[in-house]
Design a protein around this motif. Structure first.
Motif, short mmCIF file in Angstrom:
data_model
loop_
_atom_site.label_atom_id
_atom_site.label_comp_id
_atom_site.label_asym_id
_atom_site.label_seq_id
_atom_site.Cartn_x
_atom_site.Cartn_y
_atom_site.Cartn_z
N ALA A 174 51.75 36.84 16.64
CA ALA A 174 51.82 37.47 17.97
C ALA A 174 50.61 37.10 18.79
N PHE A 175 49.49 36.96 18.25
CA PHE A 175 48.24 36.89 19.11
C PHE A 175 47.67 35.43 18.99
N SER A 176 48.54 34.62 18.26
CA SER A 176 47.95 33.17 18.14
C SER A 176 48.34 32.43 19.27
N LEU A 221 65.77 37.63 8.70
CA LEU A 221 67.42 37.45 8.28
C LEU A 221 67.61 38.95 7.92
N ALA A 222 68.67 39.35 8.59
CA ALA A 222 69.11 40.79 8.17
C ALA A 222 69.99 40.79 6.76
N GLN A 223 69.47 41.68 5.89
CA GLN A 223 70.11 41.69 4.85
C GLN A 223 71.35 42.77 4.91
N VAL A 224 71.33 43.66 5.89
CA VAL A 224 72.42 44.82 6.30
C VAL A 224 72.40 44.82 7.70
N ASP A 225 73.10 45.47 8.34
CA ASP A 225 72.96 45.86 9.66
C ASP A 225 71.64 46.46 10.07
N CYS A 226 70.94 46.09 10.90
CA CYS A 226 69.60 46.40 11.20
C CYS A 226 69.39 46.94 12.76
N LYS A 227 68.33 47.58 13.01
CA LYS A 227 67.71 47.78 14.45
C LYS A 227 66.37 47.60 14.43
N ALA A 228 65.86 46.96 15.43
CA ALA A 228 64.38 46.67 15.72
C ALA A 228 64.10 46.49 16.97
N PHE A 229 62.74 46.81 17.26
CA PHE A 229 62.24 46.76 18.61
C PHE A 229 61.07 45.59 18.69
N PHE A 230 60.69 44.96 19.90
CA PHE A 230 59.74 44.07 19.60
C PHE A 230 58.56 44.71 20.74
N LEU A 231 57.48 44.31 20.37
CA LEU A 231 56.27 44.76 21.25
C LEU A 231 55.24 43.49 21.54
N PRO A 232 55.53 43.14 22.95
CA PRO A 232 54.67 42.09 23.30
C PRO A 232 53.07 42.30 22.87
N PRO A 233 52.30 41.34 22.76
CA PRO A 233 50.95 41.61 22.11
C PRO A 233 49.99 42.32 23.45
N GLU A 234 50.34 42.04 24.72
CA GLU A 234 49.53 42.61 25.64
C GLU A 234 49.77 44.12 25.88
N ILE A 253 49.92 46.07 23.31
CA ILE A 253 49.23 46.64 22.25
C ILE A 253 47.55 46.55 22.37
N THR A 254 47.03 45.55 23.08
CA THR A 254 45.75 45.21 23.23
C THR A 254 45.32 45.41 24.71
N GLY A 255 46.38 45.76 25.55
CA GLY A 255 46.00 45.71 26.88
C GLY A 255 45.45 47.20 27.47
N ASN A 256 45.12 47.20 28.74
CA ASN A 256 44.76 48.66 29.01
C ASN A 256 45.86 49.20 29.31
N CYS A 257 45.75 50.62 28.64
CA CYS A 257 46.91 51.55 28.72
C CYS A 257 46.98 52.31 30.07
N GLN A 258 48.12 52.13 30.82
CA GLN A 258 48.18 52.73 32.17
C GLN A 258 48.05 54.23 32.30
N ARG A 259 48.81 54.72 31.09
CA ARG A 259 48.65 56.20 31.11
C ARG A 259 47.43 56.98 30.41
N GLN A 260 46.54 55.91 29.81
CA GLN A 260 45.34 56.41 29.36
C GLN A 260 45.65 57.00 27.89
N CYS A 261 46.47 56.85 27.02
CA CYS A 261 47.00 57.38 25.94
C CYS A 261 45.77 57.45 25.20
N PRO A 262 45.48 58.72 24.47
CA PRO A 262 44.31 58.75 23.71
C PRO A 262 44.33 58.07 22.46
N SER A 263 45.62 57.67 21.94
CA SER A 263 45.54 57.17 20.67
C SER A 263 45.68 55.21 20.72
#
Length: 233
Positions: free
Chosen positions: A92-94, A104-117, A119-129
């Motif tokens: 993700a950061f390469s 590959l899904a072994q069964v029916d699945c649900k997932a979401f994807f987070l762009p690297p920016e 995770i590492t970018g500045n948080c607009q809402r200034q989330c404390p965590s």
């Protein structure tokens, strides 16, 4: 209103990316990150080796297999993941930003994807965590590097019995019991260890006859731990 957090609270709580972040802060953070949930059918690819990678994935439900394929079409299983696990973190950061393996899904699945920016970018809402999120990401990438190093160790063990013993001991230590369930089926275990399935089955049967292990399907019982350890040497 049902949110990502309320619908998949258990999986998100188990996700190492969000470790140490309480439920209230996590719910706020997910509103800030705003990931889109995608659904996949059994045997559908969540990601294909060589395709562009737009973010690391978080599996919300189901089970997937991470596989590496070479030019000859041979497949090696890198990992089997369940709800709360992440994938794509090592790339993700390469600079290449390509999927290094297929998912590959072994069964029916649900997932979401987070762009690297996100995770590492500045948080607009200034989330404390948000700083905690970055720290978790660094720990995950470091642990993944160590896990890949472990995979190389399997490949460097010359004899089949040594590979099997190392694999069983690793899962024995992880689950803390002499009796445990492997996450892989026998053919998947053969692919993971990069050995022939019939040879794997024959060797495990010999180990059972010698009183070192016992097994039924994916459940393993170690009967002689010292003997199993000596087989790696």
């Amino acid at each position: 209103m049902i949110t990502i957090f309320t619908e998949w609270e258990r999986a998100l709580a188990a996700c190492r990316l969000f470790a140490g972040i309480d439920s209230e802060e996590l719910e706020i953070m997910l509103e800030c990150l705003n990931p889109a949930v995608r659904s996949y059918k059994k045997n559908e690819y969540l990601a294909v080796q060589g395709d562009d990678l737009h973010g690391l994935g978080v599996l919300l439900e189901g089970e997937v297999m991470v596989v590496k394929e070479n030019a000859a079409g041979e497949r090696v299983i890198m990992a089997v993941l369940g709800a709360g696990d992440i994938f794509g973190e090592t790339a993700a950061f390469s600079g290449a930003r390509k999927w290094p393996a297929s998912v590959l899904a072994q069964v029916d699945c649900k997932a979401f994807f987070l762009p690297p920016e996100k995770i590492t970018g500045n948080c607009q809402r200034q989330c404390p965590s948000h700083r905690r999120l970055i720290t978790n990401m660094l720990r995950i990438v470091s642990d993944k590097a160590l896990a890949l190093n472990k995979k190389v160790e399997y490949l460097t063990i010359k004899n089949l019995r040594g590979k099997i013993s190392a694999f069983l001991l690793e899962h024995h230590e992880k689950q803390g019991s002499a009796t445990f369930t492997l996450p892989l089926k026998r053919n998947e275990m053969a692919e993971f260890l990069h050995v022939a399935r019939p040879s794997l089955s024959r060797e495990m049967c010999r180990m059972r006859e010698e009183g070192v292990i016992d097994f039924h399907k994916s459940t393993i019982k170690i009967k002689d731990l010292e003997a199993l350890k000596n087989m790696i040497e």
